[in-house]
Design an enzyme around this catalytic site. Structure first.
Site, mmCIF file in Angstrom:
data_model
loop_
_atom_site.group_PDB
_atom_site.id
_atom_site.type_symbol
_atom_site.label_atom_id
_atom_site.label_comp_id
_atom_site.label_asym_id
_atom_site.label_seq_id
_atom_site.Cartn_x
_atom_site.Cartn_y
_atom_site.Cartn_z
ATOM 1 N N PHE A 154 0.844 -1.214 0.000
ATOM 2 C CA PHE A 154 0.000 0.000 0.000
ATOM 3 C C PHE A 154 0.870 1.251 0.000
ATOM 4 O O PHE A 154 0.752 2.127 0.858
ATOM 5 C CB PHE A 154 -0.935 -0.028 1.205
ATOM 6 N N ILE A 157 1.519 3.627 -5.340
ATOM 7 C CA ILE A 157 0.660 3.056 -6.393
ATOM 8 C C ILE A 157 -0.562 2.386 -5.766
ATOM 9 O O ILE A 157 -1.696 2.585 -6.191
ATOM 10 C CB ILE A 157 1.445 2.080 -7.278
ATOM 11 N N ARG A 177 3.498 -3.458 5.101
ATOM 12 C CA ARG A 177 4.445 -3.653 6.224
ATOM 13 C C ARG A 177 4.149 -2.658 7.341
ATOM 14 O O ARG A 177 4.177 -2.956 8.521
ATOM 15 C CB ARG A 177 5.886 -3.469 5.740
ATOM 16 N N THR A 178 3.884 -1.414 6.922
ATOM 17 C CA THR A 178 3.570 -0.355 7.885
ATOM 18 C C THR A 178 2.111 0.042 7.727
ATOM 19 O O THR A 178 1.664 0.346 6.616
ATOM 20 C CB THR A 178 4.446 0.888 7.614
ATOM 21 N N ALA A 237 3.116 -6.119 -9.891
ATOM 22 C CA ALA A 237 4.296 -5.724 -9.110
ATOM 23 C C ALA A 237 5.564 -6.300 -9.726
ATOM 24 O O ALA A 237 6.240 -5.646 -10.512
ATOM 25 C CB ALA A 237 4.117 -6.201 -7.668
ATOM 26 N N ARG A 238 5.880 -7.516 -9.413
ATOM 27 C CA ARG A 238 7.063 -8.169 -9.954
ATOM 28 C C ARG A 238 6.801 -9.669 -10.044
ATOM 29 O O ARG A 238 6.133 -10.239 -9.162
ATOM 30 C CB ARG A 238 8.276 -7.949 -9.034
ATOM 31 N N GLU A 267 10.700 -13.571 -16.394
ATOM 32 C CA GLU A 267 10.289 -12.898 -17.638
ATOM 33 C C GLU A 267 11.522 -12.391 -18.384
ATOM 34 O O GLU A 267 12.544 -12.093 -17.747
ATOM 35 C CB GLU A 267 9.325 -11.748 -17.338
ATOM 36 N N HIS A 285 4.316 -6.828 -19.265
ATOM 37 C CA HIS A 285 4.956 -5.803 -18.427
ATOM 38 C C HIS A 285 4.768 -4.412 -19.007
ATOM 39 O O HIS A 285 5.733 -3.701 -19.295
ATOM 40 C CB HIS A 285 6.448 -6.133 -18.269
#
Ligand code: 8YV
Length: 326
Positions: A154, A157, A177-178, A237-238, A267, A285
């Site tokens: 979060f 983006i 995470r936060t 994302a990745r 990829e 992508h």
């Protein structure tokens, strides 16, 4: 003598013009992807570089580039950069945040709608000459408006995606995470959930976490098993954040409804298991690939490189603790 800069992949002419005002530029407008050996050789006599997110910059390469002072990523993700190695070698590292946020958020919603409403499946059906006319129960999808959206990751983006979701009357869940402050959550209409609760509750799960060894395979068979059978998974994302082999098995067994992917493990070598599946939208992508945004990304990287090599402070320095080479 002007500093020497490598631009490792094709960029816009205006980007090269920006750099040529300050540097001797070695460009690659043929856009040939360097092997690690070729990249190390090309960087051996350079003071700076603009690199793509698919160029790996690690300690072994940096050992061979004694003059290198800055590596400017043309992208916001920087898992291709070994930051501790760059810092240890006295090399500044930069990325291109913010300029692509809106375009990626737009594309994320495009992928959500295409996946939920079977848009590309419908196009393949039509192009294959199989459409013999519309009927009531043809290619039924799931609605986006009013759905529960779960955003894993979060940051800029993710929060921009949440703003777009409010326009679709969606319930917005997030995991990060936060945790945000209550006022920030209220402003976005976003509700914090633990990762597993988010996976259980969401109709549409969107992955927007950075990639690292810690986030590798965040979504595997066990996590997919927590999701609703009617749920949709979106990865912008990745590659590597999702265990693609596990996702393929889950899609084949219809353990979830569908997936929309813009990134993949290894990829551009796509796991061939995706190809025969109709319940997956496959995108190469492209999330940041609007012309204005890609021009802004390249210009941002160029400005970072120029600042770094002319004694200034790069606006998007990732390793401010670096002891800069003189
Ligand atoms: C890439 C991206 O930069 O910004 C990122 O982290 O993943 C993309 O925008 C894209 O591959 C451009 O080459």
């Amino acid at each position: 003598m002007k500093p020497r800069v490598l631009v490792s992949r094709e960029v816009f002419d205006e980007t090269l013009e920006m750099l040529a005002e300050h540097f001797e530029v070695e460009s690659n407008q043929a856009d040939l992807k360097h092997t690690p050996e070729q990249l190390a050789a090309a960087l051996a006599d350079k003071d700076g570089a603009l690199v793509s997110t698919s160029d790996r910059i690690d300690g072994a390469l940096l050992d061979r580039c004694p003059r290198l002072k800055v590596v400017a990523n043309v992208g916001v993700g920087y898992n291709n950069l070994d930051l501790p190695a760059l810092t240890a070698h006295g090399v500044m590292a930069t990325n291109t945040p913010d300029v692509l946020t809106n375009s990626v958020a737009d594309y994320t919603f495009g992928l959500i709608i295409a996946t939920c409403r079977r848009l590309t499946e419908g196009e393949h059906f039509l192009r294959a000459g199989e459409w013999k006319g519309s009927h009531l129960k043809q290619m039924l999808g799931v609605d986006v408006h009013g759905a529960t959206l779960g955003i894993l990751g979060f940051g800029r983006i993710g929060q921009t995606v949440a703003r777009r979701a409010s326009g679709f009357d969606m319930k917005i869940l997030y995991h990060n995470r936060t945790r945000l402050k209550p006022a920030e959550e209220a402003q976005l209409g976003a509700h914090y959930r633990g990762k597993h609760d988010l996976l259980r509750e969401a109709d549409i799960v969107v992955l927007l976490t950075p990639y690292s060894a810690e986030s590798h395979h965040t979504i595997g068979a066990a996590e997919i098993a927590l999701m609703k059978p009617s749920a949709v998974l979106i990865n912008v994302a990745r590659g590597g954040i999702v265990d693609d082999a596990a996702l393929i098995e889950a899609l084949k067994a219809k353990r979830i409804l569908a997936a929309g992917l813009d990134v993949y493990e290894n990829e551009p070598a796509l796991n061939p298991g995706f190809l025969p599946l109709k319940n997956v939208v496959l995108s190469p992508h492209l999330a940041s690939a609007s012309e204005p945004t890609r021009k802004a990304m390249a210009a941002t990287a160029a400005r970072n490189c120029i600042a770094a090599l002319t004694g200034g402070e790069p606006p998007n320095l990732l390793n401010p603790e670096v002891q800069r080479k003189r």
